[in-house]
Motif scaffolding. Structure first.
Motif, PDB file in Angstrom:
ATOM      1  N   LEU A   1     -27.875  88.539 -26.754  1.00  0.00           N
ATOM      2  CA  LEU A   1     -28.504  89.269 -25.647  1.00  0.00           C
ATOM      3  C   LEU A   1     -29.741  88.527 -25.151  1.00  0.00           C
ATOM      4  N   PHE A   2     -30.547  88.016 -26.094  1.00  0.00           N
ATOM      5  CA  PHE A   2     -31.760  87.295 -25.704  1.00  0.00           C
ATOM      6  C   PHE A   2     -31.429  85.970 -25.026  1.00  0.00           C
ATOM      7  N   VAL A   3     -30.511  85.202 -25.608  1.00  0.00           N
ATOM      8  CA  VAL A   3     -30.176  83.880 -25.059  1.00  0.00           C
ATOM      9  C   VAL A   3     -29.602  84.003 -23.650  1.00  0.00           C
ATOM     10  N   HIS A   4     -28.594  84.861 -23.486  1.00  0.00           N
ATOM     11  CA  HIS A   4     -27.963  85.005 -22.170  1.00  0.00           C
ATOM     12  C   HIS A   4     -28.873  85.749 -21.197  1.00  0.00           C
ATOM     13  N   GLY A   5     -29.688  86.661 -21.729  1.00  0.00           N
ATOM     14  CA  GLY A   5     -30.632  87.377 -20.871  1.00  0.00           C
ATOM     15  C   GLY A   5     -31.656  86.446 -20.252  1.00  0.00           C
ATOM     16  N   PHE A   6     -32.265  85.595 -21.073  1.00  0.00           N
ATOM     17  CA  PHE A   6     -33.261  84.659 -20.550  1.00  0.00           C
ATOM     18  C   PHE A   6     -32.619  83.587 -19.670  1.00  0.00           C
ATOM     19  N   SER A   7     -31.367  83.222 -19.950  1.00  0.00           N
ATOM     20  CA  SER A   7     -30.665  82.256 -19.093  1.00  0.00           C
ATOM     21  C   SER A   7     -30.469  82.827 -17.687  1.00  0.00           C
ATOM     22  N   LEU A   8     -30.054  84.097 -17.631  1.00  0.00           N
ATOM     23  CA  LEU A   8     -29.892  84.747 -16.328  1.00  0.00           C
ATOM     24  C   LEU A   8     -31.237  84.888 -15.615  1.00  0.00           C
ATOM     25  N   LEU A   9     -32.287  85.207 -16.375  1.00  0.00           N
ATOM     26  CA  LEU A   9     -33.623  85.313 -15.781  1.00  0.00           C
ATOM     27  C   LEU A   9     -34.049  83.979 -15.161  1.00  0.00           C
ATOM     28  N   GLU A  10     -33.784  82.888 -15.874  1.00  0.00           N
ATOM     29  CA  GLU A  10     -34.150  81.561 -15.352  1.00  0.00           C
ATOM     30  C   GLU A  10     -33.407  81.274 -14.055  1.00  0.00           C
ATOM     31  N   SER A  11     -32.128  81.623 -14.019  1.00  0.00           N
ATOM     32  CA  SER A  11     -31.340  81.431 -12.804  1.00  0.00           C
ATOM     33  C   SER A  11     -31.923  82.235 -11.639  1.00  0.00           C
ATOM     34  N   SER A  12     -32.310  83.473 -11.906  1.00  0.00           N
ATOM     35  CA  SER A  12     -32.876  84.338 -10.863  1.00  0.00           C
ATOM     36  C   SER A  12     -34.218  83.814 -10.367  1.00  0.00           C
ATOM     37  N   VAL A  13     -35.048  83.340 -11.287  1.00  0.00           N
ATOM     38  CA  VAL A  13     -36.358  82.805 -10.901  1.00  0.00           C
ATOM     39  C   VAL A  13     -36.201  81.529 -10.071  1.00  0.00           C
ATOM     40  N   LEU A  14     -35.250  80.682 -10.434  1.00  0.00           N
ATOM     41  CA  LEU A  14     -34.988  79.464  -9.652  1.00  0.00           C
ATOM     42  C   LEU A  14     -34.538  79.810  -8.235  1.00  0.00           C
ATOM     43  N   ALA A  15     -33.756  80.882  -8.105  1.00  0.00           N
ATOM     44  CA  ALA A  15     -33.339  81.333  -6.773  1.00  0.00           C
ATOM     45  C   ALA A  15     -34.539  81.829  -5.970  1.00  0.00           C
ATOM     46  N   ALA A  16     -35.449  82.560  -6.623  1.00  0.00           N
ATOM     47  CA  ALA A  16     -36.662  83.043  -5.958  1.00  0.00           C
ATOM     48  C   ALA A  16     -37.543  81.868  -5.525  1.00  0.00           C
ATOM     49  N   MET A  17     -37.605  80.828  -6.351  1.00  0.00           N
ATOM     50  CA  MET A  17     -38.390  79.639  -6.010  1.00  0.00           C
ATOM     51  C   MET A  17     -37.777  78.889  -4.831  1.00  0.00           C
ATOM     52  N   ALA A  18     -36.442  78.926  -4.721  1.00  0.00           N
ATOM     53  CA  ALA A  18     -35.772  78.306  -3.565  1.00  0.00           C
ATOM     54  C   ALA A  18     -36.135  79.054  -2.280  1.00  0.00           C
ATOM     55  N   PHE A  19     -36.207  80.378  -2.373  1.00  0.00           N
ATOM     56  CA  PHE A  19     -36.618  81.186  -1.210  1.00  0.00           C
ATOM     57  C   PHE A  19     -38.052  80.845  -0.810  1.00  0.00           C
ATOM     58  N   ASP A  20     -38.912  80.643  -1.802  1.00  0.00           N
ATOM     59  CA  ASP A  20     -40.303  80.257  -1.534  1.00  0.00           C
ATOM     60  C   ASP A  20     -40.362  78.938  -0.777  1.00  0.00           C
ATOM     61  N   ARG A  21     -39.591  77.941  -1.214  1.00  0.00           N
ATOM     62  CA  ARG A  21     -39.579  76.641  -0.539  1.00  0.00           C
ATOM     63  C   ARG A  21     -38.979  76.747   0.860  1.00  0.00           C
ATOM     64  N   PHE A  22     -37.958  77.589   1.006  1.00  0.00           N
ATOM     65  CA  PHE A  22     -37.334  77.804   2.316  1.00  0.00           C
ATOM     66  C   PHE A  22     -38.347  78.362   3.315  1.00  0.00           C
ATOM     67  N   MET A  23     -39.098  79.372   2.900  1.00  0.00           N
ATOM     68  CA  MET A  23     -40.097  79.974   3.783  1.00  0.00           C
ATOM     69  C   MET A  23     -41.222  78.991   4.092  1.00  0.00           C
ATOM     70  N   ALA A  24     -41.649  78.213   3.094  1.00  0.00           N
ATOM     71  CA  ALA A  24     -42.773  77.289   3.279  1.00  0.00           C
ATOM     72  C   ALA A  24     -42.432  76.167   4.257  1.00  0.00           C
ATOM     73  N   ILE A  25     -41.181  75.712   4.268  1.00  0.00           N
ATOM     74  CA  ILE A  25     -40.792  74.567   5.098  1.00  0.00           C
ATOM     75  C   ILE A  25     -40.185  75.006   6.429  1.00  0.00           C
ATOM     76  N   CYS A  26     -39.335  76.021   6.393  1.00  0.00           N
ATOM     77  CA  CYS A  26     -38.642  76.441   7.621  1.00  0.00           C
ATOM     78  C   CYS A  26     -39.483  77.388   8.484  1.00  0.00           C
ATOM     79  N   TYR A  27     -40.295  78.225   7.852  1.00  0.00           N
ATOM     80  CA  TYR A  27     -41.122  79.191   8.598  1.00  0.00           C
ATOM     81  C   TYR A  27     -42.553  79.170   8.058  1.00  0.00           C
ATOM     82  N   PRO A  28     -43.247  78.037   8.206  1.00  0.00           N
ATOM     83  CA  PRO A  28     -44.588  77.917   7.627  1.00  0.00           C
ATOM     84  C   PRO A  28     -45.601  78.925   8.191  1.00  0.00           C
ATOM     85  N   LEU A  29     -45.449  79.313   9.464  1.00  0.00           N
ATOM     86  CA  LEU A  29     -46.401  80.246  10.070  1.00  0.00           C
ATOM     87  C   LEU A  29     -46.210  81.678   9.550  1.00  0.00           C
TER      88      LEU A  29
END
Length: 342
Positions: free
Chosen positions: A121-149
């Motif tokens: 539960l811990f191993v797969h739980g934290f793996s899924l969390l890492e995947s979700s956080v990486l997706a959130a970080m991609a959204f952050d980069r998308f907003m910073a570059i595509c819609y900086p204002l």
């Protein structure tokens, strides 16, 4: 659950012996963990680089987390997501640490079914969390570059909190579903696993129910959850690349892409071993156990080790903040000694 009870889950239990695997006696209610099968004689030497990697992962992610909390200038969306990634990497590292070191140092091969379920539960739980956080970080980069204002107005503190709560809610649903699925599963005792920790696709092969159904249901769930994150990341970078190619000035293009390098490295380091390990376990039954063991250790150790190194080296703000903290600690030492008359 007390601390002593938690660690007792990972001890060898002196129960009636039922099965003998690799000259190790096992009871019918436990699994046998392995680390680098066929290289048991060299475990003490293998443990040296493994311990170094665990130390780098723990110290590196703790340092990143401390720096972001301590430095007011880093209280920005990008670094909030980076701190989330560091917390997840710490959790992923600690999840496997007791059993990996137990096998390499103390030859504690056995793990009870209950402890195995908890670790899964811990191993797969934290793996899924890492995947979700990486997706959130991609959204952050998308907003910073595509819609900086619009970046500052969209990614407010409240929005980051909402994203964090959605990630946690998704995680709770996943863990609850996985716990229910594993609750009534019975296993053949005394079986030898391919890793020094419990991994679903490895453990489920020894269930009394049809292992193929359980294994492919697990793969479907992993592909559905982590696969959607990966597709979101790829789609975000397709839009980012389109925006960058429309920038006329080469220097601005380079600057925009350089902000994505760290995140792209983190995505590659996480997803490449995960996909390789998942397909190796489920589709390539003839793969030697030592190969599966190496892949599993790369999958669970490489991201926590490399993420803080990559972000410290490639992110100027993080690097400068670390140097400032080290300099302030260094300058504080002589002042303390002079006050005490040293």
């Amino acid at each position: 659950m007390t601390r002593s009870h938690f660690f007792s889950l990972f001890r060898v239990h002196p129960q009636p012996t039922m099965v003998i695997v690799n000259n190790t006696t096992s009871s019918s209610s436990n699994f046998l963990l392995t680390a680098f099968p066929g290289l048991e004689v060299a475990h003490i030497w293998i443990s040296i680089p493994v311990c170094c990697l665990y130390t780098i992962a723990l110290l590196g992610n703790s340092m990143i987390l401390f720096v972001i909390i301590a430095e007011q200038s880093l209280h920005k969306p990008m670094y909030y997501f980076l701190s989330m990634l560091s917390v997840v990497d710490l959790g992923l590292t600690i999840s496997t640490l007791p059993t990996v070191l137990g096998v390499l140092w103390f030859h504690s091969w056995e793990i009870s079914f209950k402890a195995c379920r908890i670790q899964m539960l811990f191993v797969h739980g934290f793996s899924l969390l890492e995947s979700s956080v990486l997706a959130a970080m991609a959204f952050d980069r998308f907003m910073a570059i595509c819609y900086p204002l619009k970046y500052a107005t969209v990614l407010t503190h409240m929005m980051i909190l909402v994203i964090g709560l959605v990630i946690c809610l998704r995680q709770v649903i996943f863990l609850f579903s996985m716990a229910l699925a594993l609750k009534n599963v019975s296993f053949h005792g005394g079986q030898e696993l391919s890793h020094p920790f419990c991994y679903h696709s490895d453990v489920i092969r020894y269930s009394y129910s049809n292992p193929w159904i359980s294994s492919f249901l697990g793969m479907f769930l992993q592909l559905y959850l982590c696969g959607t994150d990966l597709l979101f990341i790829l789609f975000s970078y397709a839009l980012i690349l389109r925006t960058v190619l429309n920038i006329v000035a080469p220097k601005k293009q380079q600057k925009a892409l350089s902000t994505c390098v760290c995140h792209l490295c983190a995505v590659t380091v996480f997803y490449a071993p995960m996909i390789s390990l998942s397909f190796t376990h489920r589709l390539l039954n003839s793969t030697p156990k030592v190969v599966c063991s190496i892949l599993a250790n790369v999958y669970l150790l490489l991201p926590p080790v490399l993420n803080p190194v990559i972000y410290s080296l490639k992110t100027k703000a993080i690097r400068q903040a670390v140097l400032r903290l080290l300099q302030s600690k260094g300058s504080r030492g002589p002042n303390v000694r002079s006050l005490t008359g040293g």
